[in-house]
Every structure is written in structure tokens, then in C-alpha cells.
Design a protein around this motif. Sequence first.
Motif, short mmCIF file in Angstrom:
data_model
loop_
_atom_site.label_atom_id
_atom_site.label_comp_id
_atom_site.label_asym_id
_atom_site.label_seq_id
_atom_site.Cartn_x
_atom_site.Cartn_y
_atom_site.Cartn_z
N MET A 32 -15.54 -7.81 -21.56
CA MET A 32 -16.78 -7.45 -20.89
C MET A 32 -17.89 -8.46 -21.23
O MET A 32 -18.67 -8.85 -20.36
N LYS A 33 -17.93 -8.90 -22.49
CA LYS A 33 -18.93 -9.90 -22.87
C LYS A 33 -18.69 -11.20 -22.11
O LYS A 33 -19.64 -11.85 -21.63
N GLU A 34 -17.41 -11.60 -21.98
CA GLU A 34 -17.08 -12.83 -21.24
C GLU A 34 -17.47 -12.74 -19.77
O GLU A 34 -17.67 -13.76 -19.12
N ASN A 35 -17.57 -11.51 -19.27
CA ASN A 35 -17.94 -11.31 -17.87
C ASN A 35 -19.41 -10.96 -17.70
O ASN A 35 -19.82 -10.45 -16.64
N GLY A 36 -20.21 -11.22 -18.75
CA GLY A 36 -21.65 -11.12 -18.61
C GLY A 36 -22.29 -9.82 -19.01
O GLY A 36 -23.50 -9.65 -18.85
N TYR A 37 -21.53 -8.85 -19.56
CA TYR A 37 -22.12 -7.58 -19.99
C TYR A 37 -22.80 -7.75 -21.35
O TYR A 37 -22.29 -8.44 -22.23
N ASP A 38 -23.93 -7.10 -21.51
CA ASP A 38 -24.62 -7.09 -22.79
C ASP A 38 -23.77 -6.30 -23.79
O ASP A 38 -23.32 -5.19 -23.49
N PRO A 39 -23.51 -6.86 -25.00
CA PRO A 39 -22.62 -6.17 -25.95
C PRO A 39 -23.06 -4.76 -26.30
O PRO A 39 -22.23 -3.86 -26.43
N ARG A 40 -24.38 -4.54 -26.45
CA ARG A 40 -24.83 -3.18 -26.79
C ARG A 40 -24.57 -2.21 -25.65
O ARG A 40 -24.13 -1.08 -25.87
N GLN A 41 -24.81 -2.67 -24.42
CA GLN A 41 -24.51 -1.82 -23.27
C GLN A 41 -23.02 -1.59 -23.13
O GLN A 41 -22.57 -0.50 -22.79
N SER A 42 -22.22 -2.63 -23.43
CA SER A 42 -20.77 -2.50 -23.32
C SER A 42 -20.24 -1.42 -24.24
O SER A 42 -19.37 -0.62 -23.87
N ARG A 43 -20.75 -1.38 -25.48
CA ARG A 43 -20.29 -0.35 -26.41
C ARG A 43 -20.61 1.05 -25.89
O ARG A 43 -19.80 1.97 -25.99
N SER A 44 -21.79 1.21 -25.32
CA SER A 44 -22.16 2.52 -24.76
C SER A 44 -21.27 2.89 -23.58
O SER A 44 -20.87 4.04 -23.43
N ILE A 45 -20.97 1.89 -22.74
CA ILE A 45 -20.12 2.15 -21.58
C ILE A 45 -18.72 2.56 -22.01
O ILE A 45 -18.15 3.55 -21.52
N VAL A 46 -18.12 1.80 -22.95
CA VAL A 46 -16.76 2.11 -23.40
C VAL A 46 -16.74 3.47 -24.10
O VAL A 46 -15.81 4.26 -23.91
N ALA A 47 -17.75 3.76 -24.91
CA ALA A 47 -17.81 5.06 -25.58
C ALA A 47 -17.89 6.19 -24.56
O ALA A 47 -17.25 7.23 -24.71
N GLU A 48 -18.65 5.99 -23.48
CA GLU A 48 -18.79 7.01 -22.45
C GLU A 48 -17.48 7.21 -21.70
O GLU A 48 -17.04 8.35 -21.48
#
Length: 284
Positions: A32-48
Amino acid sequence: MHPRITISPELREWILATTRAGHGVPDVLRLMKENGYDPRQSRSIVAEVLKLPLAALHASTGKVAPQGLRTTHPQAPQVTVDGHTIEIPISVEAPALRVLEGLLTAQECAELIRLAQPRLQRALTVDTDGRNQVDDRRTSEGMFFELNELPLIGRIEHRLASLLGIPANHGEGLQILHYLPGQAYEPHFDWFDPQQPGFGKITAVGGQRIASVVMYLNTPEQGGGTAFPEIGLTVTARRGAAVYFAYETGDPSSLHAGLPVLRGEKWIATKWLRERPYRQPKQS
């Protein structure tokens, strides 16, 4: 609780498909980071999407070890418990995981299925307040036996206690689950999240969970294994075999999933072990 965020159906399905394929959460976050997602937002998305405690997705989160009794992990390639021989073909150290071949006999498997069938109901999970709930992540039917309810149940509980070095009264009641084609249990943890409001209620009756044993009562025609995406391992569902794994609170390596049954059906018996003697709530 996790912050509410908008997640596209495509991203949600990609995260689920990627973890089902055996990729760990760090791999998902990296992609997700490699595809431009912010790491903090990515963690929230995956947790959700995976319904995981957000703390488990932070690499800096330390493990909080329970203070109660711990299990003993079988070390030999073969052990004999009360005259019953169990093979251990696979051992993993993080998490402490053992595949147990021949834990149950074919007759014991058939008898557990027969006894459970008339008592099956939609399987539930525990919500953040410590209440049982219907959850779309878990699509099987199931039931619970009370501790030592029948001679067969008591014999299996005693076998596990002798094998793992923890008294039988530290175990929750044996749960039987039945999966049909397409049914699954998405990636999840068995330990209870201390940050959730229901933690005190659910751990008042035996403390934190410290280990799980998933016993396979039949061999599905295809699919239905137990995946551990953090370590890239899938345990095949084979009648009489089991997978045992221990964990500490906050341990991300114990993430696991019941993979979809592709053909046939799957029957399993699950035993959760607690750090202290477990008082089984009265069934209504």
C-alpha cells in the motif's frame, strides 16, 4: 475503537485476497505504501478490513505476557499421552505452533460430529463490549460442549491437558464448527484486545487466552485449511489432526484464518486455553 474511514470495495477485497493468499500484514502495508497510501492511514484501513486491534499493526508495540500459567510446547517428533500416540511433523517457534497428527481417532471425530449436529446454531464472535454477536467474518454453524460434559469430552480435555501441561479447567468448553462450501473465518486473533471496553468482562472468567487448538474432524474435498499469513504457513485440514498455537497479548504473529471450503464440508473442534481456571458461563 478504529476510526471510521471510507474504504472502496476494490481495496477491501484486495486486502482480504492478499491475506488469504498467505501474505502477512507487513506485506500488505508495504504494498500500500508503494502505491501511494499514507502509512498511518494504511494501518487504519487494514485494521478496519481485517477487524484487528490497531495496536497489533504497530511494529513498536511490545507484547504483554499474561501472568498466569503457560502451556508446555511439545518438542519431540512423536509423543505418547495415556497410550495415545501423536506425531508432530511441523514445529514453528514464533508463534509457538505445532501440527499434531493423530490427536483424535477416526471414531472420536465421527462421534463428536454426531453429538454436535442436533445442537448447531450460527457461530458467534465476541464484540468489543464482551458480548456474543453474529459476525459476517465467521459464516459457520457451531455449538459448545460444557467442560467434561460427556466421557468423550473429558477424555479429549485430559489428553490436551497432559500434552500441553496445563490443567483441563483452564480450557473453555470445546466448540464444534461446521463449514459448507464458500464458508470461512477471515483473519483474526484469538487473544482479547486489552484496549476494548469489554476486556475486563470477558477476562474475568479465566483471564486472557494463551493458546488455541484447532482439531480437524474430517478432511474436506478441497480447501478449508488454517492459514497463518504472518508466517506464510497454511495447515491442511486432515481428519484427526490438529494445529496448536500459543500467543501473548498483542502478538501479531498469531494472526490466522479459516480458509474457505471449496468442495465438500469441514468440521472442526476448537479448544481455547486461559491463563487461569475458566468458569464457564451458564448457557441460556
